[in-house]
Design a protein around this motif. Structure first.
Motif, mmCIF file in Angstrom:
data_model
loop_
_atom_site.group_PDB
_atom_site.id
_atom_site.type_symbol
_atom_site.label_atom_id
_atom_site.label_comp_id
_atom_site.label_asym_id
_atom_site.label_seq_id
_atom_site.Cartn_x
_atom_site.Cartn_y
_atom_site.Cartn_z
ATOM 1 N N GLY A 71 0.831 -1.198 0.000
ATOM 2 C CA GLY A 71 0.000 0.000 0.000
ATOM 3 C C GLY A 71 0.861 1.242 0.000
ATOM 4 O O GLY A 71 2.064 1.189 0.284
ATOM 5 N N PRO A 72 0.265 2.390 -0.290
ATOM 6 C CA PRO A 72 1.014 3.647 -0.358
ATOM 7 C C PRO A 72 1.443 4.141 1.011
ATOM 8 O O PRO A 72 0.952 3.683 2.046
ATOM 9 C CB PRO A 72 0.021 4.609 -1.014
ATOM 10 C CG PRO A 72 -1.320 4.052 -0.655
ATOM 11 C CD PRO A 72 -1.155 2.561 -0.622
ATOM 12 N N ALA A 73 2.343 5.121 1.018
ATOM 13 C CA ALA A 73 2.832 5.691 2.270
ATOM 14 C C ALA A 73 1.933 6.799 2.795
ATOM 15 O O ALA A 73 2.098 7.239 3.938
ATOM 16 C CB ALA A 73 4.251 6.236 2.077
ATOM 17 N N ASP A 74 0.983 7.243 1.997
ATOM 18 C CA ASP A 74 0.086 8.331 2.361
ATOM 19 C C ASP A 74 -1.034 7.804 3.254
ATOM 20 O O ASP A 74 -1.851 6.984 2.824
ATOM 21 C CB ASP A 74 -0.488 8.957 1.085
ATOM 22 C CG ASP A 74 -1.460 10.084 1.352
ATOM 23 O OD1 ASP A 74 -1.629 10.475 2.524
ATOM 24 O OD2 ASP A 74 -2.061 10.583 0.384
ATOM 25 N N GLU A 75 -1.103 8.283 4.486
ATOM 26 C CA GLU A 75 -2.123 7.796 5.418
ATOM 27 C C GLU A 75 -3.536 8.063 4.920
ATOM 28 O O GLU A 75 -4.448 7.270 5.166
ATOM 29 C CB GLU A 75 -1.921 8.442 6.794
ATOM 30 C CG GLU A 75 -0.648 7.993 7.492
ATOM 31 C CD GLU A 75 -0.405 8.726 8.794
ATOM 32 O OE1 GLU A 75 -1.382 9.274 9.376
ATOM 33 O OE2 GLU A 75 0.758 8.760 9.249
ATOM 34 N N THR A 76 -3.742 9.161 4.213
ATOM 35 C CA THR A 76 -5.096 9.490 3.762
ATOM 36 C C THR A 76 -5.604 8.522 2.699
ATOM 37 O O THR A 76 -6.814 8.472 2.441
ATOM 38 C CB THR A 76 -5.168 10.921 3.214
ATOM 39 O OG1 THR A 76 -4.358 11.033 2.033
ATOM 40 C CG2 THR A 76 -4.692 11.933 4.251
ATOM 41 N N ALA A 77 -4.709 7.744 2.087
ATOM 42 C CA ALA A 77 -5.124 6.762 1.082
ATOM 43 C C ALA A 77 -5.894 5.610 1.698
ATOM 44 O O ALA A 77 -6.476 4.796 0.974
ATOM 45 C CB ALA A 77 -3.906 6.229 0.330
ATOM 46 N N TYR A 78 -5.918 5.519 3.040
ATOM 47 C CA TYR A 78 -6.559 4.392 3.718
ATOM 48 C C TYR A 78 -7.891 4.772 4.353
ATOM 49 O O TYR A 78 -8.479 3.972 5.078
ATOM 50 C CB TYR A 78 -5.609 3.829 4.775
ATOM 51 C CG TYR A 78 -4.331 3.304 4.168
ATOM 52 C CD1 TYR A 78 -4.267 2.031 3.616
ATOM 53 C CD2 TYR A 78 -3.195 4.103 4.096
ATOM 54 C CE1 TYR A 78 -3.108 1.556 3.037
ATOM 55 C CE2 TYR A 78 -2.025 3.636 3.520
ATOM 56 C CZ TYR A 78 -1.985 2.361 2.986
ATOM 57 O OH TYR A 78 -0.834 1.900 2.403
ATOM 58 N N LEU A 79 -8.378 5.979 4.069
ATOM 59 C CA LEU A 79 -9.716 6.343 4.500
ATOM 60 C C LEU A 79 -10.734 5.569 3.670
ATOM 61 O O LEU A 79 -10.401 5.050 2.598
ATOM 62 C CB LEU A 79 -9.921 7.849 4.348
ATOM 63 C CG LEU A 79 -9.019 8.729 5.223
ATOM 64 C CD1 LEU A 79 -9.216 10.200 4.867
ATOM 65 C CD2 LEU A 79 -9.295 8.485 6.703
ATOM 66 N N PRO A 80 -11.976 5.448 4.112
ATOM 67 C CA PRO A 80 -12.944 4.632 3.373
ATOM 68 C C PRO A 80 -13.138 5.028 1.918
ATOM 69 O O PRO A 80 -13.229 4.149 1.057
ATOM 70 C CB PRO A 80 -14.234 4.819 4.190
ATOM 71 C CG PRO A 80 -13.759 5.013 5.576
ATOM 72 C CD PRO A 80 -12.512 5.854 5.442
ATOM 73 N N ALA A 81 -13.173 6.322 1.613
ATOM 74 C CA ALA A 81 -13.449 6.730 0.232
ATOM 75 C C ALA A 81 -12.356 6.295 -0.742
ATOM 76 O O ALA A 81 -12.653 5.675 -1.774
ATOM 77 C CB ALA A 81 -13.689 8.236 0.153
ATOM 78 N N PRO A 82 -11.067 6.574 -0.478
ATOM 79 C CA PRO A 82 -10.048 6.101 -1.419
ATOM 80 C C PRO A 82 -9.925 4.582 -1.483
ATOM 81 O O PRO A 82 -9.721 4.021 -2.559
ATOM 82 C CB PRO A 82 -8.756 6.763 -0.931
ATOM 83 C CG PRO A 82 -9.042 7.276 0.428
ATOM 84 C CD PRO A 82 -10.500 7.503 0.511
ATOM 85 N N LEU A 83 -10.058 3.910 -0.350
ATOM 86 C CA LEU A 83 -10.047 2.449 -0.405
ATOM 87 C C LEU A 83 -11.269 1.939 -1.152
ATOM 88 O O LEU A 83 -11.197 0.940 -1.878
ATOM 89 C CB LEU A 83 -10.014 1.856 1.008
ATOM 90 C CG LEU A 83 -8.688 1.929 1.757
ATOM 91 C CD1 LEU A 83 -8.834 1.308 3.145
ATOM 92 C CD2 LEU A 83 -7.557 1.259 0.998
ATOM 93 N N GLY A 84 -12.408 2.609 -0.979
ATOM 94 C CA GLY A 84 -13.602 2.228 -1.714
ATOM 95 C C GLY A 84 -13.418 2.332 -3.209
ATOM 96 O O GLY A 84 -13.923 1.494 -3.971
ATOM 97 N N ALA A 85 -12.672 3.334 -3.642
ATOM 98 C CA ALA A 85 -12.396 3.465 -5.073
ATOM 99 C C ALA A 85 -11.560 2.298 -5.582
ATOM 100 O O ALA A 85 -11.777 1.795 -6.692
ATOM 101 C CB ALA A 85 -11.685 4.789 -5.343
ATOM 102 N N VAL A 86 -10.619 1.833 -4.764
ATOM 103 C CA VAL A 86 -9.812 0.660 -5.132
ATOM 104 C C VAL A 86 -10.711 -0.570 -5.262
ATOM 105 O O VAL A 86 -10.620 -1.331 -6.244
ATOM 106 C CB VAL A 86 -8.713 0.413 -4.083
ATOM 107 C CG1 VAL A 86 -8.004 -0.918 -4.352
ATOM 108 C CG2 VAL A 86 -7.711 1.556 -4.088
ATOM 109 N N VAL A 87 -11.584 -0.780 -4.282
ATOM 110 C CA VAL A 87 -12.475 -1.941 -4.312
ATOM 111 C C VAL A 87 -13.452 -1.830 -5.484
ATOM 112 O O VAL A 87 -13.760 -2.831 -6.146
ATOM 113 C CB VAL A 87 -13.223 -2.085 -2.971
ATOM 114 C CG1 VAL A 87 -14.290 -3.170 -3.056
ATOM 115 C CG2 VAL A 87 -12.234 -2.407 -1.854
#
Length: 278
Positions: A71-87
């Motif tokens: 996963g990326p080093a950016d903590e904000t990438a693990y909020l529900p919205a960005p993870l939801g985009a991945v899923v």
């Protein structure tokens, strides 16, 4: 049955760069299973063969930053919205071959909801021991706040040592087989620190998006263990009512029916999912 180490007929694969467990085809549809905070695809091991026998190809994933998925080093990438985009992107690929039902457990429920809101083409969504918004006050939320400064200052090893010290007071932890304890330690230490911090932030800040989800018209099922200690059972029942969705309680389970009473959970899931595909 040894929870996450339960035997199953799935194979390890990578889908869109994410580590996953996938049962063999053919099937009438694919069930994409999304784990929660500190979890992984193995949390669904006790369900995989039952879902496959019921006609659903199971695809259990690690989210980015979990266990065997980078996963990326950016903590904000693990909020529900960005993870939801991945899923949502993963679901779109899978749905090109067969209809998809999406299940999210705990934090994974917030992520799966975000995936649907991002346009994931699903035949239905199951929220398993998840909630309408951020994690409410309680022991689990307090543990997130206590763990963050330790993780930032001293790293994963220090956090896990604290977790083990706390867990040692629990008879349930003491009774776990050594190989399962070894797995849980290995998995935690393989986690992305940024991922743990970002997901912890999501658990403490996610807004209520239930009305947005209801507006999509996507068929939804809400399921909770009868002794869930994360989001309360009444709050999950109310969420189901707002969604116009059925609500199911799993007996003999707390926050993780997928490992605590998988047979009962499989029965509930298959009954609902088959109705969605009629």
């Amino acid at each position: 049955m040894i929870a996450q180490l339960a035997p199953h007929g799935a194979e390890k694969v990578r889908v869109r760069g994410l580590a996953a467990l996938r049962t063999p085809a053919p099937a009438k549809a694919t069930a994409v299973l999304v784990p929660g905070y500190t979890g992984s695809k193995e949390d669904f091991a006790p369900l995989l063969d039952g879902l496959a026998a019921g006609g659903f190809r199971a695809l259990a994933i690690d989210l980015p930053g979990q266990f065997e998925s980078p996963g990326p080093a950016d903590e904000t990438a693990y909020l529900p919205a960005p993870l939801g985009a991945v899923v949502a992107g993963l679901v779109e690929d899978v749905a090109a071959e067969a209809p998809v039902v999406l299940l999210g457990h705990s934090y994974g429920g917030l992520v799966a909801r975000a995936a649907v809101l991002a346009g994931a083409p699903v035949a239905g969504l199951t929220l398993l021991d998840s909630g309408p918004a951020e994690l409410p006050d309680g022991a689990r939320r307090q543990a997130l706040g206590a763990g963050e400064p330790v993780l930032r200052a001293s790293g994963l090893d220090a956090v896990y040592r604290v977790r083990e010290q706390v867990s040692a007071r629990s008879p349930l932890w003491v009774a776990l087989p050594p190989d399962l304890k070894d797995f849980l330690r290995e998995r935690f230490l393989a986690s992305s620190p940024a991922g743990l911090l970002g997901m912890a932030a999501g658990l403490r800040t996610e807004p209520d998006r239930v009305d947005e989800l209801a507006a999509t018209g996507v068929p939804t099922l809400v399921v909770a263990g009868e002794r869930d200690d994360a989001w309360s059972v009444p709050s999950q029942r109310e969420m189901a009512a707002r969604l116009g969705a059925p609500f199911e309680l799993i007996p003999g389970a707390a926050h993780s029916p997928n490992t605590e009473n998988p047979a009962a959970l499989v029965r509930v899931l298959l009954r609902a999912w088959r109705q969605w595909l009629v």
